[in-house]
Motif scaffolding. Structure first.
Motif, PDB file in Angstrom:
ATOM      1  N   PRO A 293     -32.550 -64.703  13.249  1.00  0.00           N
ATOM      2  CA  PRO A 293     -32.036 -65.394  14.430  1.00  0.00           C
ATOM      3  C   PRO A 293     -30.731 -64.768  14.947  1.00  0.00           C
ATOM      4  N   GLY A 294     -30.682 -64.546  16.265  1.00  0.00           N
ATOM      5  CA  GLY A 294     -29.480 -64.002  16.894  1.00  0.00           C
ATOM      6  C   GLY A 294     -29.294 -62.516  16.706  1.00  0.00           C
ATOM      7  N   VAL A 295     -30.324 -61.831  16.184  1.00  0.00           N
ATOM      8  CA  VAL A 295     -30.176 -60.420  15.830  1.00  0.00           C
ATOM      9  C   VAL A 295     -31.426 -59.648  16.262  1.00  0.00           C
TER      10      VAL A 295
ATOM     11  N   ALA B   4     -37.011 -59.048  17.545  1.00  0.00           N
ATOM     12  CA  ALA B   4     -35.936 -59.803  18.181  1.00  0.00           C
ATOM     13  C   ALA B   4     -35.999 -61.260  17.753  1.00  0.00           C
ATOM     14  N   GLY B   5     -35.008 -61.685  16.987  1.00  0.00           N
ATOM     15  CA  GLY B   5     -34.907 -63.088  16.645  1.00  0.00           C
ATOM     16  C   GLY B   5     -34.414 -63.896  17.829  1.00  0.00           C
TER      17      GLY B   5
ATOM     18  N   GLU C 174     -20.750 -65.012  16.550  1.00  0.00           N
ATOM     19  CA  GLU C 174     -20.429 -65.733  15.321  1.00  0.00           C
ATOM     20  C   GLU C 174     -21.675 -66.218  14.580  1.00  0.00           C
ATOM     21  N   GLN C 175     -22.564 -66.901  15.292  1.00  0.00           N
ATOM     22  CA  GLN C 175     -23.723 -67.487  14.622  1.00  0.00           C
ATOM     23  C   GLN C 175     -24.747 -66.414  14.230  1.00  0.00           C
ATOM     24  N   GLY C 176     -24.936 -65.410  15.091  1.00  0.00           N
ATOM     25  CA  GLY C 176     -25.885 -64.361  14.778  1.00  0.00           C
ATOM     26  C   GLY C 176     -25.452 -63.547  13.562  1.00  0.00           C
ATOM     27  N   PHE C 177     -24.161 -63.220  13.474  1.00  0.00           N
ATOM     28  CA  PHE C 177     -23.699 -62.431  12.335  1.00  0.00           C
ATOM     29  C   PHE C 177     -23.745 -63.259  11.045  1.00  0.00           C
TER      30      PHE C 177
END
Length: 690
Positions: free
Chosen positions: A150-152, A164-165, A124-127
């Motif tokens: 971030p998250g991706v 890489a975040g 959820e947060q990464g997307f």
């Protein structure tokens, strides 16, 4: 406004595919819409053909698809196809089927060159962060990839370096994610007839090395509120019919106090809507008392999974797992059998785990079968990408030998796209040879025929009266296979051959075979690519049932007659013969709709329904009657409806029936029996009574 198409792809076709609502993608979409509102236009998809049509007509800015071991190839192939047609499209994957090691993450992007981004860990947060970056970049991929997200993760294709975040801490308050059901996002998929699935918590406190949730990131368990869960279940109940199953995706359902509250809600819905009466869960690894209470509350709709993976202490140490005690397992099995005639106690074993030997594996199976576990599910060791087990260190330490095979029933053609899902399985290690693997698989097949889900329960109960181990009966049947009737040998040998034929040495070899000419048709027709174990179990429940039943009776008779006085031989033969006829009419699975809706009547010299009602604990000779006992066999209304619905959904090929057996509680498909009572009254006896 950013136009986004999202999907969890369904392999549609005759009896194949992942027929569940795309709830996980729904979570991500609902969270995104809540945070960004009118800045995004999000649509969800399950059918590849629908997604292809929308991608062609709507010119989306971004397409994001799930990445599970059963959707990876299809998602990747579709994204590559979309990217070729529209180079400006941003393509995204997300899900647990993504490597843990950096070098393998880089390899992932090399192998999946149509994928621009992969969302890491919970989505959820990464997307959301990726979508915000893309909005800032006005949909331009090059600008979006100027710096880590971030998250991706993504691959800088100019420098061939992984970017890489940092990944986000997991959400603590899960109710921050709007419900994909209550927001209406799942309505189209319920209308399609897809099975509803819910999640009541996330995380797992255990650290098993073969599992994607075995790392520290997942150890804290977070929960949705009971009010939220109740509202979702009520919403679903109003939109489904009784024969639909419910899947609960928690890693340890039943282990927590809140799960009992959830089951009380399910009990109320059973009263109000006659749903759900088949609940698919992975139940808790401990707190068997709570798991048992959950099964009791749901009237046996929820089976109790007592997962052990291995019964060997050294193996358990190697995989960082601790089972409940053997006494605890036995008590749990006893409690299950007291709950409901259709409640199952089942356990899973994985082969070959590090340190396991063929002898220790067989010893563990014997222990489980002889404690009267209703079903022992044998899994092969799948080397999932995001697990410690699949890492280089584990592979080297335990000298693991792996091969590649199709994920059963996940393949298809969609427009110009061909897709076949592959998984890497371990077939040998330093203590378990490939020959051991094939012998173990043969034993697993015999257990499916003779033991699983009470397949030949009455024979096992009869042998127990002689002090004969039910497992020894199964193992003897396997060891004496060379002298078995030709029809029995053929099915067994075909199974062993199919087990070997489904394997390739490398991913590349398997992929090349699949893409060569019309080889995909071998998968579509069911000649290849099935769940081999369940396909052959389906054969033994239908067309080969008589042959395997007669063979089982022959082995059982020989074992029961060993050392008995000559005066008892004729009686024992008569008893086992009658038990065999009783099993045939009660447990053979019919394929003909007319037969499903018909009753059969047979006459017996023994009152076997009374023996069954009494728990099979007294000698059968005590139930010998002076007059033949008439017994009727047939499915009740609920069973008939459920079986016809299953055939409608998945078909009556052995491919389809194998899926039915795998996905549904087979005890629902055991015929009811009724007899003319000893005192002249009709006494109904529910099938499966122990």
């Amino acid at each position: 406004m950013l136009k986004i198409l999202m999907g969890d792809m369904l392999y549609s076709g005759d009896g194949v595919g992942n027929r569940m609502c795309p709830m996980p993608v729904g979570f991500v979409a609902a969270f995104l819409e809540k945070r960004l509102g009118s800045a995004v236009d999000v649509r969800l998809f399950k059918r590849p053909d629908d997604l292809i049509e929308a991608a062609d007509q709507e010119t989306p800015d971004m397409i994001a698809l799930s990445n599970y071991s059963w959707t990876h190839s299809l998602s990747s192939s579709l994204l590559k196809s979309f990217k070729e047609k529209n180079p400006n499209l941003v393509t995204v994957m997300g899900g647990p089927n993504y490597p843990r090691e950096m070098a393998k993450q880089q390899e992932f992007f090399h192998r999946n060159d149509g994928v621009d981004f992969h969302v890491y860990m919970e989505g959820e947060q990464g997307f959301l962060s990726l979508t915000e970056r893309l909005i800032e970049a006005e949909g331009d991929l090059a600008r979006a990839q100027q710096g880590a997200v971030p998250g991706v993760h993504f691959l800088d294709r100019k420098t061939d370096s992984l970017v890489a975040g940092h990944f986000f801490d997991r959400l603590i308050e899960l109710d921050e994610i709007p419900s994909p059901y209550l927001t209406g996002l799942m309505d189209p998929f319920l209308e399609m007839g897809l099975q509803p699935m819910i999640q009541t918590n996330r995380g797992c406190p255990f650290t098993c090395t073969f599992c994607v949730e075995g790392q520290a990131y997942h150890t804290k368990v977070r929960r949705f509120s009971l009010d939220r869960i109740t509202a979702e279940l009520e919403y679903i109940a109003e939109r489904v019919t009784p024969e639909w199953s419910l899947s609960i995706t928690d890693s340890n359902f039943g282990m927590y106090e809140q799960d009992i509250d959830t089951c009380k809600v399910l009990r109320r819905l059973q009263d109000e809507y006659s749903w759900p009466f088949d609940i698919v869960v992975s139940s808790g690894k401990n707190r068997v008392d709570r798991v048992t209470e959950c099964a009791r509350l749901t009237r046996g709709a929820l089976s109790i999974s007592l997962q052990v993976q291995s019964m060997d202490d050294e193996v358990l140490k190697n995989i960082r797992r601790q089972n409940i005690s053997v006494d605890g397992l036995k008590k749990a099995v006893e409690n299950t059998q007291e709950l409901s005639k259709t409640t199952r106690a089942f356990s899973a074993v994985i082969v070959p785990l590090p340190g396991e030997t063929l002898d220790s594996h067989i010893s563990g199976l014997k222990e489980l079968v002889d404690m009267d576990m209703d079903y022992v599910c044998p899994f092969q060791l799948i080397l999932l990408d995001d697990t410690e087990m699949s890492g280089s260190e584990s592979r080297e330490k335990f000298q693991m030998v792996s091969k590649w095979r199709p994920v059963p029933n996940y393949y298809g053609k969609f427009g110009d796209v061909k897709a076949l899902e592959l998984e890497e399985i371990c077939v040998a290690n330093s203590t378990f040879s490939y020959g051991d693997y094939l012998e173990a698989r043969g034993l697993h097949f015999m257990m499916q025929c003779f033991h699983s889900d009470d397949a030949m329960l009455e024979i096992r109960r009869y042998l127990s009266l002689f002090g004969i181990s039910p497992f020894d009966w199964i193992r003897t049947a396997q060891l004496e296979m060379p002298s078995a009737p030709e029809s029995v040998r053929k099915v067994y040998n075909d199974f062993i051959e199919a087990t070997g034929n489904e394997l390739w040495d490398t991913r590349e070899e398997a992929t090349a075979f699949f893409r060569d000419g019309d080889n995909i048709d071998l998968f579509v027709t069911g000649d290849m690519g099935d769940n081999v174990l369940f396909k052959f179990r389906a054969i033994c429940m239908t067309g080969a049932f008589r042959d395997y039943l007669d063979y089982g009776i022959e082995i059982a008779t020989n074992m029961a007659l060993e050392g008995v006085p000559e005066s008892d031989i004729a009686r024992i033969r008569e008893e086992i013969s009658e038990i065999g006829r009783y099993i045939y009419h009660k447990r053979r699975l019919p394929l003909d709709p007319v037969e499903i809706q018909s009753m059969a009547e047979e006459h017996f010299l023994h009152d076997l329904t009374a023996w069954e009602t009494d728990g099979h604990v007294r000698p059968v000779k005590e139930y010998r009657r002076n007059e033949p006992v008439a017994v009727t066999f047939g499915y009740d209304e609920m069973q008939t409806s459920k079986l016809l619905y299953a055939y409608e959904q998945l078909g009556t090929s052995m491919q389809g029936v194998g899926q039915i057996v795998r996905k549904h509680n087979p005890l629902y498909f055991v015929r009811e029996t009724a007899r003319a009572g000893y005192y002249g009254i009709d006494v109904p006896v529910r099938a499966g009574t122990n």
